[in-house]
Enzyme design. Structure first.
Site, PDB file in Angstrom:
ATOM      1  N   SER A  46       0.855  -1.185   0.000  1.00 45.75           N
ATOM      2  CA  SER A  46       0.000   0.000   0.000  1.00 45.75           C
ATOM      3  C   SER A  46       0.887   1.229   0.000  1.00 45.75           C
ATOM      4  O   SER A  46       2.033   1.187   0.474  1.00 45.75           O
ATOM      5  CB  SER A  46      -0.884   0.007   1.259  1.00 45.75           C
ATOM      6  OG  SER A  46      -1.510   1.268   1.437  1.00 45.75           O
TER       7      SER A  46
ATOM      8  N   TYR B  46      -2.376  -0.370  10.188  1.00 36.77           N
ATOM      9  CA  TYR B  46      -2.402  -0.750   8.779  1.00 36.77           C
ATOM     10  C   TYR B  46      -1.075  -0.392   8.101  1.00 36.77           C
ATOM     11  O   TYR B  46      -0.510  -1.212   7.363  1.00 36.77           O
ATOM     12  CB  TYR B  46      -3.569  -0.047   8.091  1.00 36.77           C
ATOM     13  CG  TYR B  46      -3.763  -0.424   6.647  1.00 36.77           C
ATOM     14  CD1 TYR B  46      -4.360  -1.633   6.300  1.00 36.77           C
ATOM     15  CD2 TYR B  46      -3.352   0.420   5.621  1.00 36.77           C
ATOM     16  CE1 TYR B  46      -4.539  -1.991   4.971  1.00 36.77           C
ATOM     17  CE2 TYR B  46      -3.533   0.076   4.287  1.00 36.77           C
ATOM     18  CZ  TYR B  46      -4.124  -1.123   3.966  1.00 36.77           C
ATOM     19  OH  TYR B  46      -4.298  -1.471   2.657  1.00 36.77           O
TER      20      TYR B  46
END
Length: 254
Positions: free
Chosen positions: A138, A151
């Site tokens: 990501s 995350y």
């Protein structure tokens, strides 16, 4: 170009969103697709889409955070050519607002889940004389994203695992790369808006879209197209790389 005939591919989290798009495009290009989801029912829609197009796909119910479950599934699947580590969960919170239980849950799925699949898939890739691994990282692994502490931590680990695996297995003809998307319009985004901004969904969707300099979110199919390239023989000279697909987010947001 980008043909995958006689290739067997495993996609984790292939029941919806990016994983579904990757499963569909790999099957379209000729791969025999195996989808790993928490339950086989979670993959039903993806299977239907692939089978209606006349291609092969199979679903396996498995918790990627469970080492033994993952080992059993990969043993049943047998020799493979492609692994796409896509399964993951999201979390919103800062370092001092993230509960220990939430942090552990994100690590179990997003980090240990990737490790479990790597551990069990690499012997199956060896049986095929090598192959390709694509990990879903990501932009949260590359730049600071507000309220994404756990995350971001997990995706940073995925990026690091990618480089380690690429280095360790290059002599065994196993390539490993990662993809780092910015915001992608998936069912997760729709659910997030519905749950958190039920009274102004269009306004918030537009706001989130415009955080990408290109002015919109990515489509799952655009991420899938990049994954297809990295899984194909056309990318045979590429390993140990991370590919941001972010509408300019990491380079133009200044």
């Amino acid at each position: 170009m980008f043909q995958l005939q006689n290739k067997k591919a495993v996609i984790t989290g292939g029941g919806s969103g990016i994983g579904q798009a990757i499963a569909v495009v790999l099957a379209k290009q000729g791969a025999e697709v195996h989808i790993i989801e928490l339950t086989a029912e979670h993959a039903a829609q993806t299977l239907k889409q692939i089978e209606e197009a006349g291609q092969k796909a199979y679903a396996h119910g498995c918790n990627v955070a469970d080492h033994q479950e993952v080992a059993s599934v990969f043993e049943a699947i047998g020799a493979i050519n492609i692994l796409v580590n896509n399964a993951g969960i999201a979390h919103i919170g800062k370092a001092d607002t993230t509960a220990e239980s939430d942090f552990d849950r994100v690590m179990q799925v997003n980090v240990k889940g990737v490790y479990n699949c790597l551990f069990s898939a690499i012997p199956q890739l060896r049986k095929s004389g090598g192959g390709v691994i694509v990990n879903m990282a990501s932009i949260a692994a590359l730049v600071g994203i507000p309220d994404r502490f756990a995350y971001s931590t997990a995706k940073g680990a995925v990026k690091a695992m990618t480089m380690s695996v690429a280095k360790d297995y290059i002599s065994e003809h196993i390539r490993c790369n990662s993809i780092s998307p910015a915001r992608v319009h998936t069912p997760f985004v729709d659910g997030f808006l519905k749950n958190n901004y039920p009274d102004n969904i269009p306004e918030m969707f537009d706001k989130l879209s415009k955080t990408q300099p290109i002015g919109r979110m990515a489509k799952p199919e655009e991420v899938a197209a990049l994954a297809l390239y990295l899984c194909s023989d056309e990318a045979a000279f590429i390993t140990g790389c991370d590919y941001p697909i972010d509408g300019g987010f990491t380079t133009l947001n200044n």
